[in-house]
Motif scaffolding. Structure first.
Motif, PDB file in Angstrom:
ATOM      1  N   MET A  55      41.838  18.674  44.376  1.00  0.00           N
ATOM      2  CA  MET A  55      40.979  19.914  44.350  1.00  0.00           C
ATOM      3  C   MET A  55      41.483  21.206  43.940  1.00  0.00           C
ATOM      4  O   MET A  55      42.559  21.350  44.457  1.00  0.00           O
ATOM      5  N   VAL A  56      40.889  21.822  43.204  1.00  0.00           N
ATOM      6  CA  VAL A  56      41.172  22.863  42.686  1.00  0.00           C
ATOM      7  C   VAL A  56      41.136  24.173  43.785  1.00  0.00           C
ATOM      8  O   VAL A  56      40.333  24.172  44.473  1.00  0.00           O
ATOM      9  N   HIS A  57      42.211  25.058  43.841  1.00  0.00           N
ATOM     10  CA  HIS A  57      42.374  26.248  44.858  1.00  0.00           C
ATOM     11  C   HIS A  57      42.025  27.420  43.824  1.00  0.00           C
ATOM     12  O   HIS A  57      43.039  27.744  42.813  1.00  0.00           O
ATOM     13  N   ILE A  58      41.242  28.443  43.950  1.00  0.00           N
ATOM     14  CA  ILE A  58      41.019  29.438  42.915  1.00  0.00           C
ATOM     15  C   ILE A  58      41.302  30.585  44.034  1.00  0.00           C
ATOM     16  O   ILE A  58      40.509  30.745  45.246  1.00  0.00           O
ATOM     17  N   GLY A  59      42.229  31.441  43.657  1.00  0.00           N
ATOM     18  CA  GLY A  59      42.355  32.631  44.299  1.00  0.00           C
ATOM     19  C   GLY A  59      41.593  33.893  43.999  1.00  0.00           C
ATOM     20  O   GLY A  59      41.205  33.820  42.750  1.00  0.00           O
ATOM     21  N   VAL A  60      40.836  34.679  45.020  1.00  0.00           N
ATOM     22  CA  VAL A  60      40.036  35.766  44.475  1.00  0.00           C
ATOM     23  C   VAL A  60      40.817  36.939  44.851  1.00  0.00           C
ATOM     24  O   VAL A  60      40.996  36.762  46.238  1.00  0.00           O
ATOM     25  N   ILE A  61      41.206  37.929  44.175  1.00  0.00           N
ATOM     26  CA  ILE A  61      41.999  38.928  44.671  1.00  0.00           C
ATOM     27  C   ILE A  61      41.344  40.308  44.204  1.00  0.00           C
ATOM     28  O   ILE A  61      40.322  40.426  43.249  1.00  0.00           O
ATOM     29  N   GLY A  62      41.440  41.331  45.044  1.00  0.00           N
ATOM     30  CA  GLY A  62      40.784  42.641  44.781  1.00  0.00           C
ATOM     31  C   GLY A  62      41.167  43.295  46.182  1.00  0.00           C
ATOM     32  O   GLY A  62      41.620  43.139  46.991  1.00  0.00           O
ATOM     33  N   ALA A  63      40.554  44.572  46.033  1.00  0.00           N
ATOM     34  CA  ALA A  63      40.834  45.697  46.903  1.00  0.00           C
ATOM     35  C   ALA A  63      40.329  45.446  48.503  1.00  0.00           C
ATOM     36  O   ALA A  63      39.132  44.543  48.390  1.00  0.00           O
ATOM     37  N   GLY A  64      40.915  45.762  49.449  1.00  0.00           N
ATOM     38  CA  GLY A  64      40.466  45.417  50.649  1.00  0.00           C
ATOM     39  C   GLY A  64      39.486  46.597  51.028  1.00  0.00           C
ATOM     40  O   GLY A  64      38.829  46.550  52.376  1.00  0.00           O
ATOM     41  N   ARG A  65      39.204  47.653  50.399  1.00  0.00           N
ATOM     42  CA  ARG A  65      38.339  48.852  50.804  1.00  0.00           C
ATOM     43  C   ARG A  65      36.689  48.399  50.203  1.00  0.00           C
ATOM     44  O   ARG A  65      36.741  47.299  49.396  1.00  0.00           O
ATOM     45  N   ASN A  66      35.773  48.690  50.913  1.00  0.00           N
ATOM     46  CA  ASN A  66      34.346  48.306  50.679  1.00  0.00           C
ATOM     47  C   ASN A  66      33.731  49.165  49.646  1.00  0.00           C
ATOM     48  O   ASN A  66      33.948  50.359  49.708  1.00  0.00           O
ATOM     49  N   GLU A  67      33.513  48.426  48.401  1.00  0.00           N
ATOM     50  CA  GLU A  67      32.857  49.029  47.443  1.00  0.00           C
ATOM     51  C   GLU A  67      31.559  48.382  46.850  1.00  0.00           C
ATOM     52  O   GLU A  67      31.794  47.230  46.733  1.00  0.00           O
ATOM     53  N   ASP A  68      30.380  48.690  47.019  1.00  0.00           N
ATOM     54  CA  ASP A  68      29.283  48.097  46.727  1.00  0.00           C
ATOM     55  C   ASP A  68      29.231  47.199  45.426  1.00  0.00           C
ATOM     56  O   ASP A  68      29.131  45.855  45.552  1.00  0.00           O
ATOM     57  N   LYS A  69      29.307  47.678  44.172  1.00  0.00           N
ATOM     58  CA  LYS A  69      29.434  47.008  43.021  1.00  0.00           C
ATOM     59  C   LYS A  69      30.418  45.945  43.103  1.00  0.00           C
ATOM     60  O   LYS A  69      30.342  44.827  42.827  1.00  0.00           O
ATOM     61  N   THR A  70      31.587  46.332  43.539  1.00  0.00           N
ATOM     62  CA  THR A  70      32.821  45.221  43.522  1.00  0.00           C
ATOM     63  C   THR A  70      32.479  44.172  44.491  1.00  0.00           C
ATOM     64  O   THR A  70      32.504  42.925  44.322  1.00  0.00           O
ATOM     65  N   ASN A  71      31.946  44.568  45.648  1.00  0.00           N
ATOM     66  CA  ASN A  71      31.606  43.758  46.707  1.00  0.00           C
ATOM     67  C   ASN A  71      30.724  42.751  46.413  1.00  0.00           C
ATOM     68  O   ASN A  71      30.979  41.357  46.545  1.00  0.00           O
ATOM     69  N   LEU A  72      29.630  43.148  45.681  1.00  0.00           N
ATOM     70  CA  LEU A  72      28.372  42.278  45.095  1.00  0.00           C
ATOM     71  C   LEU A  72      29.129  41.060  43.963  1.00  0.00           C
ATOM     72  O   LEU A  72      28.677  40.100  44.219  1.00  0.00           O
ATOM     73  N   MET A  73      29.899  41.825  43.028  1.00  0.00           N
ATOM     74  CA  MET A  73      31.019  40.869  42.323  1.00  0.00           C
ATOM     75  C   MET A  73      31.488  39.546  42.901  1.00  0.00           C
ATOM     76  O   MET A  73      31.360  38.531  42.564  1.00  0.00           O
ATOM     77  N   ALA A  74      32.224  40.224  43.814  1.00  0.00           N
ATOM     78  CA  ALA A  74      33.036  39.232  44.808  1.00  0.00           C
ATOM     79  C   ALA A  74      32.295  38.004  45.375  1.00  0.00           C
ATOM     80  O   ALA A  74      32.598  37.219  45.478  1.00  0.00           O
ATOM     81  N   LEU A  75      31.041  38.753  46.007  1.00  0.00           N
ATOM     82  CA  LEU A  75      30.231  37.920  46.659  1.00  0.00           C
ATOM     83  C   LEU A  75      29.767  36.612  45.641  1.00  0.00           C
ATOM     84  O   LEU A  75      29.773  35.393  46.056  1.00  0.00           O
ATOM     85  N   GLU A  76      29.485  37.064  44.741  1.00  0.00           N
ATOM     86  CA  GLU A  76      29.020  36.291  43.408  1.00  0.00           C
ATOM     87  C   GLU A  76      29.939  35.061  43.092  1.00  0.00           C
ATOM     88  O   GLU A  76      29.888  33.964  42.899  1.00  0.00           O
ATOM     89  N   VAL A  77      31.220  35.835  42.927  1.00  0.00           N
ATOM     90  CA  VAL A  77      32.321  34.632  42.416  1.00  0.00           C
ATOM     91  C   VAL A  77      32.739  33.815  43.790  1.00  0.00           C
ATOM     92  O   VAL A  77      32.809  32.696  43.463  1.00  0.00           O
ATOM     93  N   GLY A  78      32.538  34.296  45.076  1.00  0.00           N
ATOM     94  CA  GLY A  78      32.893  33.328  45.988  1.00  0.00           C
ATOM     95  C   GLY A  78      31.786  32.014  45.994  1.00  0.00           C
ATOM     96  O   GLY A  78      32.000  30.794  45.862  1.00  0.00           O
ATOM     97  N   ARG A  79      30.418  32.499  45.821  1.00  0.00           N
ATOM     98  CA  ARG A  79      29.361  31.619  45.480  1.00  0.00           C
ATOM     99  C   ARG A  79      29.748  30.227  44.396  1.00  0.00           C
ATOM    100  O   ARG A  79      29.494  29.140  44.596  1.00  0.00           O
TER     101      ARG A  79
END
Length: 149
Positions: A1-25
């Protein structure tokens, strides 16, 4: 099984968080395990997206207790290493996707490239070796294709 790391800032930024949400999906839809730093911001959004699609999430935590993990982490791993845990996030991942991010993200990108791991990026540092993507599905597809080579 492949393990994909998703990395980025720990602060909340709407645009970035929306991109990360979709990456997780997309990571979950691809059948991969999502690895992240387990805290807020990009990490929490990506983990939430993966959980919404019934994916598995792992949080490599900087502190010494599991309690600091965001609520979307299935497997919290406390390290008591602070920022040095970035090396573990990278080592535990087969490939990484950077979403936005600051210097902590830059350190993870550098470690990944040094270790020869594929890195895709969405609105992140422009560095030789990062495969720029315009949306989440492209980022996940890119790292999976690179892993096949």
């Amino acid at each position: 099984m492949v393990h994909i790391g998703v990395i980025g800032a720990g602060r909340n930024e709407d645009k970035t968080n929306l991109m990360a949400l979709e990456v997780g999906r997309e990571v979950a839809r691809a059948g991969a395990v999502l690895i992240c730093g387990g805290l807020g911001g990009v990490m929490e959004s990506a983990a939430r997206g993966a959980r919404e699609e019934k994916g598995t999430t792992v949080g490599i935590l900087p502190g010494e207790t599991r309690d600091e993990a965001n609520p979307y982490i299935d497997i919290p791993i406390p390290t008591d290493l602070g920022h040095a845990r970035n090396a573990i996030v990278v080592r535990a991942s087969d490939a990484l996707i950077a979403v936005g991010g600051g210097y902590g993200t830059l350190s993870e990108i550098a470690l990944a490239l040094k270790m020869g791991k594929p890195v895709a990026g969405l609105d992140t540092w422009e560095i030789r070796g990062i495969h720029a993507a315009s949306h989440a599905k492209e980022a996940v597809r890119t790292v999976l294709d690179l892993l096949k080579k």
